[in-house]
Design a protein around this motif. Structure first.
Motif, PDB file in Angstrom:
ATOM      1  N   ALA A 111      -7.078   3.939  19.998  1.00 58.42           N
ATOM      2  CA  ALA A 111      -7.777   1.969  20.374  1.00 58.42           C
ATOM      3  C   ALA A 111      -6.484   1.441  19.915  1.00 58.42           C
ATOM      4  CB  ALA A 111      -8.330   1.061  19.009  1.00 58.42           C
ATOM      5  N   PHE A 112      -4.900   2.546  20.982  1.00 55.67           N
ATOM      6  CA  PHE A 112      -4.075   1.627  21.187  1.00 55.67           C
ATOM      7  C   PHE A 112      -3.219   2.565  22.557  1.00 55.67           C
ATOM      8  CE2 PHE A 112      -2.763   5.144  17.632  1.00 55.67           C
ATOM      9  CZ  PHE A 112      -0.945   5.095  18.519  1.00 55.67           C
ATOM     10  N   LYS A 113      -1.894   2.009  22.507  1.00 59.54           N
ATOM     11  CA  LYS A 113      -0.871   2.084  23.632  1.00 59.54           C
ATOM     12  C   LYS A 113       0.129   2.055  23.543  1.00 59.54           C
ATOM     13  CE  LYS A 113      -1.711   0.043  27.597  1.00 59.54           C
ATOM     14  NZ  LYS A 113      -1.899  -0.255  29.338  1.00 59.54           N
ATOM     15  N   TRP A 114       0.621   3.168  23.741  1.00 60.16           N
ATOM     16  CA  TRP A 114       1.970   3.574  23.501  1.00 60.16           C
ATOM     17  C   TRP A 114       3.210   3.628  25.122  1.00 60.16           C
ATOM     18  CZ3 TRP A 114       5.839   2.286  19.815  1.00 60.16           C
ATOM     19  CH2 TRP A 114       6.903   3.265  20.085  1.00 60.16           C
ATOM     20  N   LYS A 115       3.610   2.788  25.305  1.00 56.78           N
ATOM     21  CA  LYS A 115       3.873   2.432  26.755  1.00 56.78           C
ATOM     22  C   LYS A 115       5.085   1.910  26.145  1.00 56.78           C
ATOM     23  CE  LYS A 115       3.238   0.990  31.571  1.00 56.78           C
ATOM     24  NZ  LYS A 115       2.194   0.192  32.063  1.00 56.78           N
TER      25      LYS A 115
ATOM     26  N   PHE B  74       0.219  -1.847  22.979  1.00 52.19           N
ATOM     27  CA  PHE B  74      -0.859  -2.640  22.760  1.00 52.19           C
ATOM     28  C   PHE B  74      -1.856  -2.377  22.256  1.00 52.19           C
ATOM     29  CE2 PHE B  74       2.246  -2.132  26.256  1.00 52.19           C
ATOM     30  CZ  PHE B  74       2.114  -3.377  26.764  1.00 52.19           C
ATOM     31  N   LEU B  75      -2.798  -2.883  20.673  1.00 53.96           N
ATOM     32  CA  LEU B  75      -3.501  -2.389  20.730  1.00 53.96           C
ATOM     33  C   LEU B  75      -4.474  -2.862  21.323  1.00 53.96           C
ATOM     34  CD1 LEU B  75      -2.851  -3.779  17.168  1.00 53.96           C
ATOM     35  CD2 LEU B  75      -2.180  -1.581  17.384  1.00 53.96           C
ATOM     36  N   ALA B  76      -5.941  -1.903  20.706  1.00 55.28           N
ATOM     37  CA  ALA B  76      -6.849  -1.989  21.156  1.00 55.28           C
ATOM     38  C   ALA B  76      -7.724  -4.163  21.878  1.00 55.28           C
ATOM     39  CB  ALA B  76      -8.637  -1.517  21.244  1.00 55.28           C
ATOM     40  N   LYS B  77      -7.643  -4.611  22.878  1.00 56.06           N
ATOM     41  CA  LYS B  77      -8.574  -6.102  23.229  1.00 56.06           C
ATOM     42  C   LYS B  77      -7.417  -7.023  23.221  1.00 56.06           C
ATOM     43  CE  LYS B  77     -12.998  -4.739  21.270  1.00 56.06           C
ATOM     44  NZ  LYS B  77     -14.086  -5.139  23.158  1.00 56.06           N
ATOM     45  N   CYS B  78      -6.184  -6.020  22.405  1.00 61.11           N
ATOM     46  CA  CYS B  78      -4.595  -7.248  23.504  1.00 61.11           C
ATOM     47  C   CYS B  78      -4.001  -7.127  24.164  1.00 61.11           C
ATOM     48  CB  CYS B  78      -4.196  -7.218  21.766  1.00 61.11           C
ATOM     49  SG  CYS B  78      -4.456  -7.891  20.026  1.00 61.11           S
ATOM     50  N   ALA B  79      -4.109  -8.172  25.514  1.00 63.20           N
ATOM     51  CA  ALA B  79      -2.917  -8.060  26.110  1.00 63.20           C
ATOM     52  C   ALA B  79      -1.609  -7.504  26.331  1.00 63.20           C
ATOM     53  CB  ALA B  79      -3.333  -8.891  27.066  1.00 63.20           C
ATOM     54  N   GLN B  80      -1.417  -8.264  24.788  1.00 63.42           N
ATOM     55  CA  GLN B  80       0.260  -8.522  24.729  1.00 63.42           C
ATOM     56  C   GLN B  80       0.702  -7.264  23.645  1.00 63.42           C
ATOM     57  OE1 GLN B  80       1.121 -12.674  24.243  1.00 63.42           O
ATOM     58  NE2 GLN B  80       1.196 -12.649  25.766  1.00 63.42           N
ATOM     59  N   PRO B  81       1.805  -6.597  23.948  1.00 67.05           N
ATOM     60  CA  PRO B  81       2.286  -6.488  23.134  1.00 67.05           C
ATOM     61  C   PRO B  81       2.533  -6.428  22.009  1.00 67.05           C
ATOM     62  CG  PRO B  81       3.881  -6.388  24.459  1.00 67.05           C
ATOM     63  CD  PRO B  81       3.201  -6.596  24.863  1.00 67.05           C
ATOM     64  N   LEU B  82       2.739  -6.237  20.466  1.00 65.24           N
ATOM     65  CA  LEU B  82       3.233  -6.556  19.001  1.00 65.24           C
ATOM     66  C   LEU B  82       4.762  -6.598  19.358  1.00 65.24           C
ATOM     67  CD1 LEU B  82       1.827  -3.823  16.863  1.00 65.24           C
ATOM     68  CD2 LEU B  82       0.642  -6.450  17.936  1.00 65.24           C
ATOM     69  N   ASP B  83       4.752  -8.133  18.723  1.00 64.40           N
ATOM     70  CA  ASP B  83       6.646  -8.199  18.428  1.00 64.40           C
ATOM     71  C   ASP B  83       7.059  -8.229  17.348  1.00 64.40           C
ATOM     72  OD1 ASP B  83       8.485  -9.806  18.695  1.00 64.40           O
ATOM     73  OD2 ASP B  83       7.745 -11.434  18.541  1.00 64.40           O
TER      74      ASP B  83
ATOM     75  N   ILE C 271      -1.779   4.253  13.862  1.00 61.34           N
ATOM     76  CA  ILE C 271      -0.851   3.005  13.870  1.00 61.34           C
ATOM     77  C   ILE C 271      -1.768   2.068  13.364  1.00 61.34           C
ATOM     78  CG2 ILE C 271      -0.253   0.336  14.582  1.00 61.34           C
ATOM     79  CD1 ILE C 271       0.213   2.209  17.112  1.00 61.34           C
ATOM     80  N   THR C 272      -1.455   1.644  11.887  1.00 61.72           N
ATOM     81  CA  THR C 272      -1.907   0.380  10.757  1.00 61.72           C
ATOM     82  C   THR C 272      -1.490  -0.543  10.820  1.00 61.72           C
ATOM     83  OG1 THR C 272      -2.964   2.780   9.201  1.00 61.72           O
ATOM     84  CG2 THR C 272      -2.548   0.949   8.210  1.00 61.72           C
TER      85      THR C 272
END
Length: 332
Positions: free
Chosen positions: A117-121, A126-135, A151-152
């Motif tokens: 449910a997340f991508k580390w790039k 990048f969390l699932a259904k989120c187009a932008q990365p977390l700030d 990731i919690t």
């Protein structure tokens, strides 16, 4: 390899905040419905409902017309909530914890995402259904080439967003030290060491008690359901966060120093749960946070190759002479 959690603050965009709040709300709803179903099954039919049954219930809930919004968020945090509920019941039946409680909205919320449910790039999440990365505010970098396995995301009652990343890290043991130390936990002095050193109790709650009391008094005067009450509750939560931050900062610095300086650390195994039943001592014992101090010492000793010893609570350490080992009788 050791699993280690790295916690950071982050600042979501308005779209991310809306999605995360919706995800946490759905996870809370699923958790509470599953808890209610398990409780009802036990008290009405004496039937134990496990994780597999609640997972099937979740599938049926998603098909209901009034619960279609459950399909709008990632399914992983919902399933993880059911797994945590199963763990809570396992601990309850083993006598390690109380019966699970229902989750409340004003306590904040959390959502756990596994690798599906997340991508580390490129060092971004990048969390699932989120187009932008977390700030994320990187107060410290993750170990080189480490990738999070879980990731919690958490929203505290003080409106603070944090993300916790669980990674596998190879921790190097510290060089062997000739020092050995024994700790005696207390209230006036947080700990008294066997080498004669005493560490003063910071009494974090006591220093903030007046500020907290003022905020709670203002909260009690506000009308329930009003905007002013919501603002007042936020102020109370911020004071509680200040107390927690100061206490954790002090304990982490203290335990890290003790582990670095000593090869063997011995601590008395106190029954804090029973001791706080004394209403005159409950507040100072809770403020001292003995349980957290011992927990930190135990896992840090395990990390860095130190020896941690828990002394039986009935061992007469206070009555035993440190030189000859003679035990003084009660009457002498």
């Amino acid at each position: 390899m050791t699993q280690k959690a790295f916690k950071y603050r982050f600042y979501p965009t308005s779209e991310q905040e809306t999605l995360l709040r919706r995800t946490m709300g759905c996870a809370r709803l699923v958790y509470n419905r599953a808890l209610a179903a398990r409780t009802e099954a036990w008290y009405e039919r004496h039937e134990r409902v496990g994780y597999e049954k609640t997972s099937l219930l979740l599938t049926s809930w998603k098909k209901q017309e009034d619960l279609q919004f459950l399909n709008e968020v990632s399914s992983v945090p919902l399933q993880q909530g059911l797994r945590h509920l199963q763990t809570a019941f396992t601990n309850f039946f083993a006598g390690r914890a109380k019966y699970p409680n229902f989750k409340k909205k004003h306590h904040g919320g959390n959502a756990e995402f596994t690798k599906a449910a997340f991508k580390w790039k490129d060092g971004k999440v990048f969390l699932a259904k989120c187009a932008q990365p977390l700030d994320i505010r990187w107060s410290r970098q993750l170990p080189e080439s480490a990738e999070p396995s879980t990731i919690t995301v958490k929203l505290s009652p003080s409106r603070r967003w944090t993300v916790s990343m669980l990674v596998d890290e190879g921790i190097e043991t510290l060089p062997e030290s000739p020092n050995q130390i024994g700790l005696d936990l207390g209230i006036t002095s947080l700990i008294a060491l066997s080498n004669g050193e005493k560490v003063a109790n910071p009494k974090v709650f006591k220093t903030k008690r007046r500020k907290l009391r003022k905020a709670q008094k203002a909260l009690s005067r506000k009308k329930k359901g009003s905007n002013n009450r919501h603002k007042a509750r936020l102020k109370v939560a911020i004071v509680h966060a200040e107390i927690s931050d100061a206490r954790n900062d002090f304990l982490h610095k203290l335990t890290t120093r003790l582990v670095r300086e000593n090869q063997t650390i011995a601590v008395e195994d106190l029954s804090v749960k029973n001791m706080v039943k004394n209403r005159k001592l409950a507040m100072p014992i809770s403020d001292a946070s003995w349980g957290e101090l011992v927990r930190q010492l135990e896992y840090k000793c395990d990390w860095y190759g130190r020896k941690f010893v828990k002394i039986d609570r009935w061992f007469p350490s206070s009555k035993r002479c440190g030189n000859c080992g003679h035990i003084v009788d009660n009457g002498t």
